[in-house]
Write an enzyme that holds these catalytic residues in place. Structure first.
Site, PDB file in Angstrom:
ATOM      1  CG  ASP A  51      11.470 -71.723  69.525  1.00 20.49           C
ATOM      2  OD1 ASP A  51      10.631 -71.008  70.108  1.00 20.49           O
ATOM      3  OD2 ASP A  51      12.691 -71.520  69.624  1.00 20.49           O
ATOM      4  CD  GLU A  85      14.316 -65.575  70.540  1.00 16.37           C
ATOM      5  OE1 GLU A  85      14.191 -66.162  69.461  1.00 16.37           O
ATOM      6  OE2 GLU A  85      13.358 -65.455  71.347  1.00 16.37           O
TER       7      GLU A  85
HETATM    8  C1  BGC Z   1      12.441 -68.752  71.678  1.00 14.97           C
HETATM    9  C2  BGC Z   1      12.162 -69.752  72.758  1.00 14.97           C
HETATM   10  C3  BGC Z   1      11.020 -69.308  73.611  1.00 14.97           C
HETATM   11  C4  BGC Z   1       9.814 -68.984  72.761  1.00 14.97           C
HETATM   12  C5  BGC Z   1       8.629 -68.486  73.554  1.00 14.97           C
HETATM   13  C6  BGC Z   1      11.186 -68.345  70.951  1.00 14.97           C
HETATM   14  O1  BGC Z   1      11.441 -67.311  70.080  1.00 14.97           O
HETATM   15  O2  BGC Z   1      13.374 -69.286  70.763  1.00 14.97           O
HETATM   16  O3  BGC Z   1      13.320 -69.964  73.516  1.00 14.97           O
HETATM   17  O4  BGC Z   1      10.712 -70.292  74.539  1.00 14.97           O
HETATM   18  O5  BGC Z   1      10.166 -67.991  71.841  1.00 14.97           O
HETATM   19  O6  BGC Z   1       8.836 -67.223  74.024  1.00 14.97           O
HETATM   20  C1  BGC Z   2       7.859 -62.954  71.489  1.00 14.67           C
HETATM   21  C2  BGC Z   2       8.871 -63.909  72.032  1.00 14.67           C
HETATM   22  C3  BGC Z   2       9.383 -64.718  70.937  1.00 14.67           C
HETATM   23  C4  BGC Z   2       9.863 -63.846  69.794  1.00 14.67           C
HETATM   24  C5  BGC Z   2      10.330 -64.702  68.648  1.00 14.67           C
HETATM   25  C6  BGC Z   2       8.444 -62.139  70.365  1.00 14.67           C
HETATM   26  O1  BGC Z   2       7.499 -61.290  69.830  1.00 14.67           O
HETATM   27  O2  BGC Z   2       7.446 -62.091  72.490  1.00 14.67           O
HETATM   28  O3  BGC Z   2       8.317 -64.738  72.995  1.00 14.67           O
HETATM   29  O4  BGC Z   2      10.432 -65.488  71.416  1.00 14.67           O
HETATM   30  O5  BGC Z   2       8.867 -62.986  69.372  1.00 14.67           O
HETATM   31  O6  BGC Z   2      10.609 -63.972  67.511  1.00 14.67           O
END
Ligand code: BGC
Ligand code: BGC
Length: 664
Positions: free
Chosen positions: A338, A549
């Protein structure tokens, strides 16, 4: 950890994957005997194949898959191999970087776009520009561009935004979800992208988790059914084809990724990226089943979870990633980390990065979503291989898997995005499909007050005057939720093209019906307006603001202000239906007795007319809860089958309402 290495056997099929013919060819290659032409002849091929591809067998699509992989791998330097294992953010992916680091993959993070409101053509240009750089390297290995398309191609302006998974689970309709997968694949291909970080197959066991809306259900069986989205995205393995190996049918499909392996939906109190405490048996029974379904249906990649299992970071878990997923389940695609997950292996983050790289790669991670510190990653991994900490066999396993996916999806033959697909983005057929998904996902929780009062739904279309209120009635950003245009989602109606729930209501009612829309009416407004020229009924649409998230973790699960007071102000004097726009069940027990009808619309996406379709009876209600609706947060976690099960609305609940448009 004291867990049996092959427990759970019998609940999935184990398949031997190396075909004998390929093994023979492999041995031939290893012995180094003969010229390429002689070997082609030995393999039953025609002479001259090698010549056409300048002697490079891996470029010849007529060669068996394993032969292409072996041939290419044998030509690669360590730098080229580590490049294949690196996935960087598009911001960094200049032609020089892609070429200089032999970058194997590039991603768009949430909200990372070539330009605001970029067209499909602009996306294709960007991806193809990077691809040209990759193709100009010594071996010309195409890079793989990936993006989160978790409810449609959410980052992209004018894409069709489908309901989030929490709603799709309520449809109980795997065929519909498969069609959604195919539509999403086309929209993603329309922007030149061949790979998605979807579906999320989390089994969310606690709605306090900020990603609960990315989960189809608390019930692993429902999540398993909904993995039909994978053959939708990747295309269906033909009946005589091999199951359990990565599969992408054609250039209208994309490689998929089941995530987040494993136990992401089981963390304590639903805290994002936290610790899932579970016996191995519970892990197999609750969180693992979707992966059996995904692997057997040929999912190309699996993303590892930020979370830990019994205190061990999943990104460092050799037993679950290598012994179980790769060796027991025989997953043959690649395992991706991830976002910044190697940084997050330590607290504070990014201390002892080289050790985190070591743990992660040795655990079995093949591609690393770095996404920014790629120079440090490359330097450190090079040291770890050169000093023998990480054996070359591990690197070769990783690269072999990445190449397998790239070959099977036809990326070597078709590395570039096809501009002629631009018209697929947000096309009417896809919006119609999304609208169907919305009306099948909406759940009718209450219809009529408890003491024999007559049901309010379906709403009459030919009312004289109706009131529409609430923060979520006319807010496209809110009804789409997180992972829409930006990572966290947005508020308002200017983000992209779509139809709000209010728009849907206006379209549905009779042309003589007066629709009064006031976002936050106070009680006296409602009463005054109700005198004389009374409202026939009201629709109050409230819910949660968008989030993604950890930003969505919530311990109270209450409706966003001023939602509760708007419900009170309106439903105090007018018959009302409350429509909830939320990523999960919310606290409703305090007011549910005072409203005439209650509808869960989840996060429906851009096609708000799916909601009005059922409110006004143009279609019946068929949605069934895929989650338990709790009474109070003190009960959580509480899932179907639990001993202390005492829900407000149980798993599987939802009034059916077979209706025809009402004229009453
Ligand atoms: C998320 C994933 C996602 C990745 C890319 C991460 O923070 O947990 O689900 O695919 O970011 O955006
Ligand atoms: C990104 C996401 C990612 C996230 C994780 C963001 O800045 O755009 O893709 O999942 O950070 O913390």
């Amino acid at each position: 950890m004291g867990v049996p290495a092959a427990a759970g056997g019998g609940s999935y099929r184990v398949i031997l994957l190396v075909p004998t013919t390929a093994a023979v060819l492999f041995l031939l290659l290893l012995c180094g005997c003969g010229t390429p032409a002689a070997m082609a002849a030995a393999a039953g091929g025609t002479g001259g194949e090698g010549e056409q591809y300048g002697g490079a067998r891996y470029k010849d699509p007529r060669q068996p898959l394993n032969r292409r992989i072996d041939d290419l791998l044998a030509r690669m330097t360590l730098a080229e191999k580590i490049g294949q294992m690196s996935q960087i953010e598009r911001e960094n992916a200049t032609a020089d970087v892609v070429r200089g680091y032999f970058v194997g993959s590039v991603l768009s993070g949430g909200g990372s776009v070539p330009a605001p409101n970029a067209t499909a053509e602009a996306w294709v240009d960007m991806v193809n520009g990077m691809q040209r750089a990759a193709m100009s390297t010594r071996l010309g290995i195409p890079m793989l561009y990936g993006i989160d398309a978790v409810h449609g191609h959410g980052n992209v302006y004018k894409a069709t935004v489908f309901p989030h998974n929490v709603g799709l689970g309520c449809t109980r309709d795997p065929e519909l979800v498969k069609k959604i997968g195919a539509a999403v694949a086309l929209e993603v291909r329309a922007t030149g992208i061949p790979y998605v970080f979807a579906p999320c197959v989390a089994v969310c066991r606690d709605p306090r988790w900020g990603r609960c809306y990315e989960s189809f259900s608390e019930d692993p069986k429902v999540v398993q059914q909904m993995t039909s989205i994978i053959p939708g995205m990747q295309g269906e393995i033909p009946s005589n084809g091999r199951r359990g190996v990565p599969f992408v049918a054609e250039q209208r499909n994309v490689a998929a990724c089941s995530k987040h392996y494993v136990g992401d939906g089981g963390t304590t109190k639903g805290i994002n990226e936290n610790n899932t405490v579970a016996t191995f048996h519970d892990l197999l029974a609750i969180h693992m089943p979707p992966y059996y379904s995904a692997v057997i249906q040929g999912v190309s990649t699996v993303m590892v979870s930020f979370s830990s299992w019994n205190g061990v970071k999943m990104h460092a878990n050799h037993f679950l990633v290598t012994d179980f997923l790769k060796n027991t389940l025989r997953f043959r695609g690649f395992v991706i980390s991830d976002w910044r997950a190697f940084d997050k292996m330590t607290t504070p983050e990014h201390t002892d990065y080289i050790n985190s790289i070591k743990l992660g790669i040795l655990a079995g991670i093949d591609m690393v979503m770095i996404p920014y510190t790629y120079t440090e990653f490359v330097d450190d991994l090079t040291i770890l291989v050169q000093n023998g900490t990480i054996p070359m066999t591990r690197i070769d396993d990783a690269v072999r898997r990445i190449l397998r996916v790239k070959f099977t999806m036809g990326l070597f033959e078709n590395p570039y995005g096809d501009p002629s697909l631009a018209g697929e983005l947000g096309k009417p057929e896809h919006r119609e499909l999304a609208r169907e998904a919305v009306r099948k996902s909406v759940v009718l929780l209450k219809n009529g007050k408890d003491h024999g009062e007559k049901p309010l739904l379906p709403l009459p279309k030919n009312a004289g005057r109706i009131l529409v209120a609430g923060s979520h009635a006319h807010n496209l950003g809110y009804q789409c939720g997180g992972w829409t245009i930006t990572w966290l989602g947005v508020s308002g109606n200017n983000l992209t093209v779509g139809t709000t729930i209010l728009d849907g209501i206006r379209h549905a009612v009779d042309k003589n019906t007066e629709v009064v829309y006031v976002e936050s009416p106070n009680a006296s407004f409602v009463e005054e307006n109700n005198n004389g020229r009374s409202f026939d009924y009201a629709v109050v649409v409230v819910g949660e603001p968008p989030y993604a998230e950890g930003f969505g973790d919530s311990l109270n699960l209450t409706i966003m202000e001023p939602g509760p007071s708007v419900i009170g102000n309106v439903c105090g004097s007018v018959r009302c239906v409350v429509v909830l726009v939320s990523g999960r069940p919310m606290v409703v027990e305090p007011f549910v007795g005072d409203v005439d009808a209650l509808v869960a619309a989840w996060l429906p996406g851009t096609e708000g007319e799916g909601v009005s379709d059922v409110l006004f009876g143009d279609h019946g209600f068929t949605g069934k809860l895929a989650r338990t609706w709790f009474r109070s947060v003190e009960q959580l976690p509480m899932n179907v089958g639990d001993k202390h099960y005492d829900p407000l609305f149980p798993f599987g609940f939802g009034f059916g309402l077979e209706t025809q448009p009402s004229t009453a």
